[in-house]
Design an enzyme around this catalytic site. Structure first.
Site, mmCIF file in Angstrom:
data_model
loop_
_atom_site.group_PDB
_atom_site.id
_atom_site.type_symbol
_atom_site.label_atom_id
_atom_site.label_comp_id
_atom_site.label_asym_id
_atom_site.label_seq_id
_atom_site.Cartn_x
_atom_site.Cartn_y
_atom_site.Cartn_z
ATOM 1 N N SER A 82 0.860 -1.187 0.000
ATOM 2 C CA SER A 82 0.000 0.000 0.000
ATOM 3 C C SER A 82 0.889 1.228 0.000
ATOM 4 O O SER A 82 2.067 1.150 0.368
ATOM 5 C CB SER A 82 -0.874 0.016 1.251
ATOM 6 O OG SER A 82 -0.112 0.423 2.377
ATOM 7 N N ASP A 83 0.357 2.365 -0.403
ATOM 8 C CA ASP A 83 1.059 3.598 -0.063
ATOM 9 C C ASP A 83 0.813 3.812 1.431
ATOM 10 O O ASP A 83 -0.004 3.117 2.049
ATOM 11 C CB ASP A 83 0.566 4.783 -0.899
ATOM 12 C CG ASP A 83 1.547 5.963 -0.834
ATOM 13 O OD1 ASP A 83 2.454 5.944 0.034
ATOM 14 O OD2 ASP A 83 1.421 6.899 -1.636
#
Ligand code: BGC
Length: 751
Positions: free
Chosen positions: A266-267
């Site tokens: 994920s960011d």
């Protein structure tokens, strides 16, 4: 250097030993980081409890995800960023003051892309891989592959191009160079993350054709040609679903069509939903505390921690989704330094600084030169260097890509070092940066952004520093030549990085007007000294119509890294012949770009990409719109001739051959750009698209034979209704030139 636990047998009763990267004894298996089989990963998974698998798929600190100490599986260690290994955070969020974390600060991504030199892309990756490894990192959060859709995006400096092919080619070299050192690349941000305004919520409304033709190809290239081991999801939504857990993006396209067997990270704080993250391809969740309680992160409460465990225990989500994620994480560990020995890294060595210098030398772009450059020291007694940016360092700002650079040679230093005692160098700041928070109070919505724009214009007029301007003009008047160094900046000293205006994460620019009164200053300098060269920094262009016509020379230097000041000086004084080419179109106003004139930017809750595939030169050239400097453009101090185009079609490939000759007096480099132009098409297609390029270095008078092979895919388009790639039969013109608007050779092929 790092010490960590290594597994060397997962089939026998686990046996652990502490291993350091130097002088340790290892089994062949550990020494040879060959691909680990699925059977082996599965046997390892069988040893794990549910909690242990869950530990692998979410953060355990700001830049680590969890390991399984019982089995000797270490945490994975991540680091930003795309142009240098970021400072140390320890396990928290604040920079450690006493850490040994100085690093090589490479020119930013857009400067790398401006070199159009694939070998430098690879070398750049090698530098990052070695420095990351030396600092004990397993995954480096780069390259940034988002397409430059609008010149206002605050992170364009981290990205590569408006063109997917150029971004992909440079990205592939970067990924290979990095991963050959055993450090995983994490290409980001997948996908269509083209603005910072409202970045966590904005919903990009876009066609599948635009995704496949414009926003996906660079990611596809680093996956299929570069072998990227991880990909970072983005913050934004696409057509209603968050990209980090997007069924179409992750499951259908990335892991399905493209066969990606690595990790979707994920960011930081881009996961929004446990069920979607479990089902739709997110493999590791990071940074969620950034949106909750930064000072008291409860990792157990991450979406992919306890809540995920509960969903699996209750049977709401099948266990095989978790197993697939855990398997991918373990595979990444075996591939990278986490569970394999890739030897020792190195950091801050001369060869890394040399690569930083080479990239800057080839990435700085000469855009205008009316008989002024190169300057000759024997003709100059007094040289005035003017401009705040001449004396400013850039490494430590801009957001997550910041680097604690070992050193940074400013343009002023570079110029002084080069001219030595031969020339008197006088310096004036000329203008000063200022920051007014009230101008940036509201970040969302079109209306808000327009009102911010107006108030900023007012503030600009108010705050240009007249006294600094007068001091500068006095120096300019009495100097034999002037070098003005200005442009954008990353942010302001003393402000948190998110508050850094202009080229920075979490902020977009408001327009392209030169900031802090520089436009007026350049005009005034030009009026008192006609021997003035303008050098601008920044992740994009600026409005040029009001100062460029009277300016004899203009060099765009992006943010050219720790050796940038040296490279700029060498180009100004002709020790290096410039060879950079624009990886984005420079139009005068942001309003000229299709993201603004046809589509929307920054939108309001949703942003419609109505311009579809007509991004950058695909729009400007197809619709014959005025630009100041076209895509692919850049001057040299020598001249080149293109000749002898030969096209051969066999085995479903087109081989493009031509000759390039250096017809001038100096050694130099030229970029041969190959564009495909469909002569007829049953759907709207761009008038030309870049499908190949080669950079060639030539001595005066020398020629080189260039060969570019175009695969069948270079001629295809993504059918908007049938949703598949189509090769339409008919005639195609192959256009060979040195910018999208300077086509020198043409020939036809038929499919
Ligand atoms: C950025 C990423 C970065 C991450 C970790 C995020 O805010 O969008 O590019 O890698 O933070 O610092």
């Amino acid at each position: 250097m790092k010490c960590r636990l290594f597994i060397f047998s997962v089939l026998a009763i686990p046996f652990f030993f502490i291993s350091c990267q130097s002088g340790r004894e290892q089994t062949d298996e550990v020494k040879n980081p060959a691909e680990v089989s699925k059977a082996k990963l599965d046997s390892l998974l069988k040893l794990m409890t549910l909690d242990e698998k869950i530990a692998l798929i979410h953060a355990s600190s700001s830049f680590t995800s969890g390991g399984v100490p019982r089995l000797g599986i270490p945490e994975l260690v991540f680091s930003d960023g795309p142009h240098g290994v970021r400072h140390e955070h320890g396990r928290g969020w604040f920079a450690l003051e006493d850490a040994d974390d100085k690093a090589t600060y490479l020119p930013v991504g857009i400067c790398l892309a401006s070199t159009w030199n694939k070998d430098l892309g690879y070398e750049y990756g090698v530098v990052l891989g070695n420095e990351a490894k030396d600092r004990g990192k397993d995954v480096l959060l780069g390259p940034g592959l988002n397409i430059i859709r609008s010149p206002l995006n605050g992170r364009n400096f981290e990205y590569l191009s408006e063109d997917p092919f150029l971004a992909g080619e440079m990205g592939v070299g970067y990924v290979k160079g990095l991963q050959e050192q055993g450090v995983a690349a994490c290409a980001k941000h997948y996908a269509a993350n083209n603005q910072e305004t409202d970045r966590h919520n904005i919903d990009v409304i876009i066609s599948k054709r635009a995704l496949h033709e414009i926003y996906f190809p660079a990611f596809k290239a680093v996956v299929q040609d570069g072998g990227a081991w991880s990909i970072m999801g983005a913050y934004n939504k696409i057509n209603g679903q968050h990209t980090t857990h997007h069924e179409y993006l992750n499951n259908e396209v990335l892991k399905g069509e493209w066969g990606f067997d690595g990790v979707v990270l994920s960011d930081w704080a881009s996961v929004n939903d446990t069920r979607e993250a479990l089902l739709f391809g997110t493999d590791i969740e990071m940074g969620t505390e950034l949106r909750r309680d930064l000072n008291n992160p409860v990792y157990d409460e991450f979406y992919l921690a306890q809540p995920a465990k509960e969903m699996i225990e209750s049977g709401e989500v099948d266990q095989r989704y978790l197993d697939d994620k855990a398997r991918r994480v373990l595979r990444l560990m075996y591939r990278s330094t986490a569970l394999s020995d890739h030897g020792q890294g190195k950091r801050n060595v001369e060869e890394h600084q040399q690569i930083a210098l080479e990239v800057a030398r080839e990435g700085v772009v000469l855009l205008k030169n009316e008989g002024l450059l190169p300057l000759n020291t024997s003709e100059i007694k007094t040289l005035a260097v003017i401009g705040h940016n001449a004396n400013r360092q850039f490494a430590g700002r801009g957001g997550s890509s910041q680097v604690r650079s070992l050193y940074e040679i400013t343009p002023l230093e570079g110029i002084k070092n080069l001219v030595g005692d031969a020339v008197e160098v006088v310096y004036a700041e000329g203008y000063e940066p200022y920051y007014d928070e009230s101008l940036f109070a509201d970040r969302t919505g079109v209306a808000a952004s327009q009102s911010r724009e107006n108030s900023r214009d007012v503030a600009l007029a108010r705050t240009a520093n007249k006294q600094l301007m007068q001091e500068a003009l006095e120096l300019a008047r009495r100097a034999d030549a002037v070098i003005f160094v200005g442009g954008w900046i990353h942010g302001h000293d003393g402000l948190p990085w998110g508050e850094g205006t202009y080229d920075a994460e979490a902020r977009d620019k408001l327009n392209l007007k030169l900031i802090f009164g520089q436009e007026e200053l350049i005009r005034q300098i030009n009026s008192v000294n006609s021997r003035t060269a303008v050098v601008l920094m920044g992740g994009s262009n600026v409005e040029m119509n009001n100062w460029l016509p009277d300016t004899r020379a203009y060099l765009h230097a992006w943010y050219p890294g720790m050796e940038g000041g040296k490279a700029i000086a060498e180009i100004l004084f002709g020790e290096v012949n410039p060879s950079g080419k624009l990886p984005m179109t420079f139009a005068n106003s942001h309003k000229d770009y299709p993201s603004h004139s046809v589509g929307e930017f920054p939108g309001d809750k949703t942003v419609k990409y109505t311009e579809d595939i007509f991004v950058g030169y695909r729009y400007f050239d197809t619709h014959n719109k005025e630009v100041v400097f076209p895509f692919g453009f850049g001057l040299s101090y020598t001249t080149f001739a293109f000749s002898d185009l030969k096209l051969t079609k066999h085995n479903q490939k087109v081989v493009v051959e031509c000759t390039v000759t250096n017809t001038g007096e100096r050694e130099g480099a030229e970029v041969v750009q190959v564009y495909v132009h469909p002569k007829q098409a049953s759907v709207d297609r761009p008038i030309r698209e870049l499908k190949g390029f080669e950079k060639v270095h030539l001595a005066p008078g020398a020629s080189a034979a260039i060969q570019v092979v175009l695969e069948e895919s270079a001629f295809k388009y993504y059918h908007p209704d049938e949703l598949r790639w189509v090769l339409e039969s008919g005639d195609y013109e192959i256009q060979v030139g040195n910018s999208s608007r300077d086509i020198k050779l043409r020939g036809d092929v038929t499919w």
